[in-house]
Structures are given as structure tokens and as C-alpha cells.
Design a protein around this motif. Structure first.
Motif, PDB file in Angstrom:
ATOM      1  N   ALA A 157       0.824  -1.203   0.000  1.00 55.92           N
ATOM      2  CA  ALA A 157       0.000   0.000   0.000  1.00 55.92           C
ATOM      3  C   ALA A 157       0.863   1.259   0.000  1.00 55.92           C
ATOM      4  O   ALA A 157       0.514   2.266  -0.634  1.00 55.92           O
ATOM      5  CB  ALA A 157      -0.921   0.002   1.222  1.00 55.92           C
ATOM      6  N   ALA A 158       2.004   1.211   0.684  1.00 56.79           N
ATOM      7  CA  ALA A 158       2.900   2.363   0.704  1.00 56.79           C
ATOM      8  C   ALA A 158       3.465   2.639  -0.690  1.00 56.79           C
ATOM      9  O   ALA A 158       3.561   3.794  -1.118  1.00 56.79           O
ATOM     10  CB  ALA A 158       4.033   2.118   1.698  1.00 56.79           C
ATOM     11  N   VAL A 159       3.827   1.572  -1.404  1.00 53.04           N
ATOM     12  CA  VAL A 159       4.385   1.740  -2.746  1.00 53.04           C
ATOM     13  C   VAL A 159       3.313   2.234  -3.718  1.00 53.04           C
ATOM     14  O   VAL A 159       3.564   3.088  -4.567  1.00 53.04           O
ATOM     15  CB  VAL A 159       5.002   0.420  -3.232  1.00 53.04           C
ATOM     16  N   ARG A 160       2.108   1.690  -3.607  1.00 58.36           N
ATOM     17  CA  ARG A 160       1.016   2.063  -4.512  1.00 58.36           C
ATOM     18  C   ARG A 160       0.288   3.332  -4.075  1.00 58.36           C
ATOM     19  O   ARG A 160      -0.591   3.818  -4.767  1.00 58.36           O
ATOM     20  CB  ARG A 160      -0.005   0.918  -4.593  1.00 58.36           C
ATOM     21  N   ARG A 161       0.655   3.825  -2.883  1.00 57.44           N
ATOM     22  CA  ARG A 161      -0.047   4.969  -2.303  1.00 57.44           C
ATOM     23  C   ARG A 161      -1.550   4.681  -2.238  1.00 57.44           C
ATOM     24  O   ARG A 161      -2.386   5.494  -2.639  1.00 57.44           O
ATOM     25  CB  ARG A 161       0.226   6.248  -3.101  1.00 57.44           C
ATOM     26  N   ASP A 162      -1.842   3.516  -1.720  1.00 60.89           N
ATOM     27  CA  ASP A 162      -3.210   3.007  -1.672  1.00 60.89           C
ATOM     28  C   ASP A 162      -3.736   3.147  -0.248  1.00 60.89           C
ATOM     29  O   ASP A 162      -3.506   2.283   0.610  1.00 60.89           O
ATOM     30  CB  ASP A 162      -3.213   1.537  -2.114  1.00 60.89           C
ATOM     31  N   GLY A 163      -4.434   4.230   0.011  1.00 61.21           N
ATOM     32  CA  GLY A 163      -4.976   4.473   1.333  1.00 61.21           C
ATOM     33  C   GLY A 163      -5.957   3.417   1.799  1.00 61.21           C
ATOM     34  O   GLY A 163      -5.862   2.945   2.939  1.00 61.21           O
ATOM     35  N   PRO A 164      -6.933   3.013   0.964  1.00 57.87           N
ATOM     36  CA  PRO A 164      -7.883   1.978   1.399  1.00 57.87           C
ATOM     37  C   PRO A 164      -7.210   0.669   1.797  1.00 57.87           C
ATOM     38  O   PRO A 164      -7.585   0.053   2.788  1.00 57.87           O
ATOM     39  CB  PRO A 164      -8.780   1.798   0.163  1.00 57.87           C
ATOM     40  N   MET A 165      -6.197   0.237   1.032  1.00 62.76           N
ATOM     41  CA  MET A 165      -5.515  -1.005   1.392  1.00 62.76           C
ATOM     42  C   MET A 165      -4.756  -0.849   2.701  1.00 62.76           C
ATOM     43  O   MET A 165      -4.759  -1.765   3.554  1.00 62.76           O
ATOM     44  CB  MET A 165      -4.547  -1.426   0.285  1.00 62.76           C
ATOM     45  N   ALA A 166      -4.110   0.304   2.891  1.00 62.47           N
ATOM     46  CA  ALA A 166      -3.377   0.541   4.136  1.00 62.47           C
ATOM     47  C   ALA A 166      -4.329   0.539   5.328  1.00 62.47           C
ATOM     48  O   ALA A 166      -4.024  -0.034   6.379  1.00 62.47           O
ATOM     49  CB  ALA A 166      -2.622   1.867   4.052  1.00 62.47           C
ATOM     50  N   ARG A 167      -5.482   1.167   5.167  1.00 57.60           N
ATOM     51  CA  ARG A 167      -6.454   1.188   6.266  1.00 57.60           C
ATOM     52  C   ARG A 167      -6.988  -0.205   6.555  1.00 57.60           C
ATOM     53  O   ARG A 167      -7.187  -0.579   7.719  1.00 57.60           O
ATOM     54  CB  ARG A 167      -7.603   2.147   5.936  1.00 57.60           C
ATOM     55  N   SER A 168      -7.220  -0.988   5.507  1.00 53.78           N
ATOM     56  CA  SER A 168      -7.715  -2.345   5.691  1.00 53.78           C
ATOM     57  C   SER A 168      -6.696  -3.206   6.437  1.00 53.78           C
ATOM     58  O   SER A 168      -7.051  -3.936   7.374  1.00 53.78           O
ATOM     59  CB  SER A 168      -8.037  -2.972   4.328  1.00 53.78           C
ATOM     60  N   ALA A 169      -5.428  -3.120   6.037  1.00 55.58           N
ATOM     61  CA  ALA A 169      -4.383  -3.898   6.700  1.00 55.58           C
ATOM     62  C   ALA A 169      -4.170  -3.411   8.128  1.00 55.58           C
ATOM     63  O   ALA A 169      -4.007  -4.218   9.056  1.00 55.58           O
ATOM     64  CB  ALA A 169      -3.083  -3.802   5.905  1.00 55.58           C
ATOM     65  N   GLY A 170      -4.168  -2.093   8.317  1.00 51.40           N
ATOM     66  CA  GLY A 170      -4.003  -1.551   9.661  1.00 51.40           C
ATOM     67  C   GLY A 170      -5.140  -1.958  10.580  1.00 51.40           C
ATOM     68  O   GLY A 170      -4.927  -2.266  11.763  1.00 51.40           O
ATOM     69  N   LEU A 171      -6.355  -1.966  10.038  1.00 46.13           N
ATOM     70  CA  LEU A 171      -7.509  -2.387  10.835  1.00 46.13           C
ATOM     71  C   LEU A 171      -7.386  -3.852  11.234  1.00 46.13           C
ATOM     72  O   LEU A 171      -7.689  -4.221  12.380  1.00 46.13           O
ATOM     73  CB  LEU A 171      -8.793  -2.164  10.029  1.00 46.13           C
ATOM     74  N   ALA A 172      -6.944  -4.693  10.295  1.00 49.56           N
ATOM     75  CA  ALA A 172      -6.777  -6.118  10.606  1.00 49.56           C
ATOM     76  C   ALA A 172      -5.772  -6.313  11.741  1.00 49.56           C
ATOM     77  O   ALA A 172      -6.015  -7.095  12.674  1.00 49.56           O
ATOM     78  CB  ALA A 172      -6.334  -6.877   9.359  1.00 49.56           C
ATOM     79  N   LEU A 173      -4.655  -5.592  11.682  1.00 48.63           N
ATOM     80  CA  LEU A 173      -3.643  -5.716  12.735  1.00 48.63           C
ATOM     81  C   LEU A 173      -4.153  -5.164  14.060  1.00 48.63           C
ATOM     82  O   LEU A 173      -3.982  -5.805  15.118  1.00 48.63           O
ATOM     83  CB  LEU A 173      -2.370  -4.982  12.317  1.00 48.63           C
ATOM     84  N   ALA A 174      -4.771  -3.992  14.019  1.00 47.32           N
ATOM     85  CA  ALA A 174      -5.232  -3.351  15.255  1.00 47.32           C
ATOM     86  C   ALA A 174      -6.306  -4.188  15.944  1.00 47.32           C
ATOM     87  O   ALA A 174      -6.233  -4.451  17.155  1.00 47.32           O
ATOM     88  CB  ALA A 174      -5.747  -1.949  14.951  1.00 47.32           C
ATOM     89  N   VAL A 175      -7.306  -4.597  15.175  1.00 51.14           N
ATOM     90  CA  VAL A 175      -8.380  -5.393  15.767  1.00 51.14           C
ATOM     91  C   VAL A 175      -7.879  -6.773  16.166  1.00 51.14           C
ATOM     92  O   VAL A 175      -8.235  -7.300  17.230  1.00 51.14           O
ATOM     93  CB  VAL A 175      -9.572  -5.507  14.785  1.00 51.14           C
ATOM     94  N   GLY A 176      -7.048  -7.381  15.305  1.00 51.40           N
ATOM     95  CA  GLY A 176      -6.538  -8.713  15.608  1.00 51.40           C
ATOM     96  C   GLY A 176      -5.763  -8.745  16.906  1.00 51.40           C
ATOM     97  O   GLY A 176      -6.062  -9.548  17.806  1.00 51.40           O
ATOM     98  N   PHE A 177      -4.756  -7.861  17.029  1.00 57.58           N
ATOM     99  CA  PHE A 177      -3.984  -7.822  18.273  1.00 57.58           C
ATOM    100  C   PHE A 177      -4.826  -7.256  19.417  1.00 57.58           C
ATOM    101  O   PHE A 177      -4.627  -7.633  20.581  1.00 57.58           O
ATOM    102  CB  PHE A 177      -2.723  -6.985  18.083  1.00 57.58           C
ATOM    103  N   GLY A 178      -5.761  -6.344  19.088  1.00 55.33           N
ATOM    104  CA  GLY A 178      -6.630  -5.779  20.116  1.00 55.33           C
ATOM    105  C   GLY A 178      -7.530  -6.817  20.756  1.00 55.33           C
ATOM    106  O   GLY A 178      -7.993  -6.627  21.889  1.00 55.33           O
TER     107      GLY A 178
END
Length: 315
Positions: A157-178
């Protein structure tokens, strides 16, 4: 590769494939597609030419009016295929097929019940491994942990500058570890209540000290693991390489250790484990991003076609 197309643009599709030196074994199946109706065109492509051909097929509307299916061929015995490989510049293992990479990382970037369950079980195993001073159990938790998928998606997502993908991955990590860490803490508290975990459980951890002791090699290992994992994804290597990457990083064991240390009020080790978790996550994402940036820069220097699919291709 099988682009499903309507009768109208099929000649244009064939023209693209005939003009591509890396395309061989082109087959046209007239009227084979039922929904949507049309012809089916099949072709074998050298990996180095896939990205450029996909871009041209998109421009012809194949993705909107039909479909494009990519399949990896493990073994092709053909002199024509060998000539196609030689005609296309570059090495197949070094070629980045962005659609393929998106497909591999996109699934792991989404929050799902399966992801949360597997991450929670991995954290529980990691906590058990730490409490029992069992490196084997800790390694098992490393292998089971599914967190590399979202981390790779963050790099992409950082390379593609893809905000939706970054948010989706970040949400998975945050909720998963949360969810995984509190569940592990509750389990640790229950085990302590029945004296399954003594108060001095964290005094002798010679076999698993690497989980909470952060040093210069912690970042080095995370960076190397991130490079190896992303290279394996780009090259389409088997799961064996990725399993080795999982064993190298201590994200899940560190998260499990945080929960146990908090329950036992061992704040220094809880802080060290949390820092270990952060170092590994950041190191993997940075390394993966650098690998993809270098891959793009290499293709540009060689004048090879490159196309980063837009968001609609991720679905």
C-alpha cells in the motif's frame, strides 16, 4: 492467462498477444464463454511480459466486459516457450506481476474471523511457551501467526499509495492484536487464579529471552525477514520460504508475552516485549517497501513496462 472477451475486441486481444515476444501457445475458443458471452483466448506468457500484457488488455476493456484469469504454470516443456523466455529481457523470478502480488497480499490484508482466531491462538501458544520456558512452543506460535499478510499489504500500500488497502491492513492488525492480547491476558489471569502460573513464572526464561530483550539484532532480523518475505511473494516462491520468515520474527510471541507480563505486573518485561513487537512490525514493513521500490526502479532503468493496477483490480 485466459482473457474472456466479447467477439468485437477479440481480434485486438489476439493482436496484442501476437505482438508480444513473450507470448506463445495462443488459443482462441470461439463462443466458449457463456456468461458473459464471447470467445475465450488462452496464451502462455513469460513472466517478464505479464505486467505489460495485462495493461494492454485492460485498455481494451477485457477486465470490464469479460475477465482476465492468471494461472502459474509449474512445468512447460516447449521449445517455443524457451524462445519466448529468451526474447523477453530480464529474469522471470525478478519480475513483479502487480496483480498477482495484490491477490496474494489482499486476502491477508482484510479483517476476518479466521484471522482473529488464528492470531489469538498463536498469542496463546506464545504465552504458554514463555511461561513454560519452551522455545519449541514459541516457534510454533511464530509459524501459526498470520500477521505477515497485513504487514506485506502495508508495504504494498505504501508503494502504490493506496490508502484503502493501508487502512484495511491496519484495521486487521489493530483489531486482531486488540482482541488476541486481551484474550491472552484473561487466560493468563485465569491460569494464575488456579495457581497454574506462579508469581515467579518469569524469573527463569533463559530459553525465550529473545522475546522481550530488544537489541540491535532485533531490527536486523526484522529487516532481513521482511526482505525475504517480500522477495518470496514477488517471485511466487512456495510457502517454505514464508514459514522461515515467520520463524524469524517475534511479533506474536512478544504480543503474548505482553499479556502475561501485565497480568504478573512485570512492567519492565511487558515494556520490552511491546518494544520488540513494534520493532518487528516496523522493520518488516520498511524492508518490504524497500524491496518493492527497488523492483520498480529496476524495471524503469531497463525500460520495461510497469503498471500498478487501480483499486478496482484489488477486489
Amino acid at each position: 492467462m485466459e482473457p474472456e472477451v466479447e467477439p468485437g475486441p477479440v481480434d485486438d486481444v489476439l493482436a496484442v498477444l501476437h505482438a508480444e515476444p513473450g507470448a506463445v501457445h495462443v488459443v482462441r475458443l470461439r463462443g466458449a464463454a457463456v456468461s458473459p458471452p464471447g470467445d475465450v483466448v488462452e496464451a502462455d506468457l513469460a513472466r517478464e511480459s505479464v505486467d505489460g500484457v495485462l495493461q494492454q488488455l485492460r485498455e481494451l476493456g477485457c477486465a470490464q466486459h469479460g475477465g482476465i484469469v492468471l494461472e502459474t504454470l509449474d512445468t512447460v516443456v516447449s521449445a517455443a516457450a524457451e524462445r519466448a523466455e529468451e526474447a523477453v529481457p530480464g529474469e522471470g523470478l525478478d519480475a513483479v506481476v502487480w496483480d498477482e502480488l495484490l491477490a496474494r497480499t489482499g486476502q491477508g490484508a482484510r479483517l476476518s474471523a479466521t484471522f482473529v482466531i488464528m492470531l489469538t491462538i498463536a498469542c496463546l501458544l506464545g504465552a504458554i511457551g514463555v511461561v513454560t520456558n519452551s522455545p519449541v512452543t514459541v516457534v510454533g506460535a511464530m509459524v501459526l501467526g498470520p500477521e505477515f499478510g497485513p504487514l506485506a499489504a502495508l508495504a504494498l500500500a505504501a508503494v502504490r499509495r493506496d490508502g484503502p488497502m493501508a487502512r484495511s491492513a491496519g484495521l486487521a492488525l489493530a483489531v486482531g492484536f486488540g482482541i488476541a492480547v486481551p484474550v491472552t491476558a484473561v487466560a493468563a489471569a485465569g491460569a494464575r487464579a488456579v495457581d497454574a502460573i506462579p508469581d515467579n513464572a518469569l524469573t527463569n526464561l533463559s530459553g525465550v529471552e529473545f522475546v522481550y530483550q530488544v537489541g540491535p539484532f532485533s531490527l536486523v532480523v526484522a529487516l532481513l525477514a521482511g526482505v525475504a518475505g517480500m522477495v518470496a511473494l514477488v517471485a511466487g516462491e512456495g510457502s517454505g520460504v514464508l514459514v522461515g520468515v515467520f520463524i524469524s520474527v517475534t511479533t506474536v510471541p512478544a504480543a503474548g508475552f505482553v499479556a502475561v507480563a501485565v497480568v504478573l505486573r512485570d512492567w519492565p518485561r511487558a515494556g520490552g516485549s511491546l518494544l520488540q513487537l513494534v520493532v518487528n512490525v516496523v522493520g518488516i514493513v520498511i524492508a518490504g517497501t524497500v524491496v518493492l521500490l527497488l523492483a520498480r526502479a529496476s524495471r524503469r532503468r531497463r525500460g520495461l513496462p510497469e503498471h500498478l493496477p487501480r483499486r478496482r483490480a484489488d477486489r
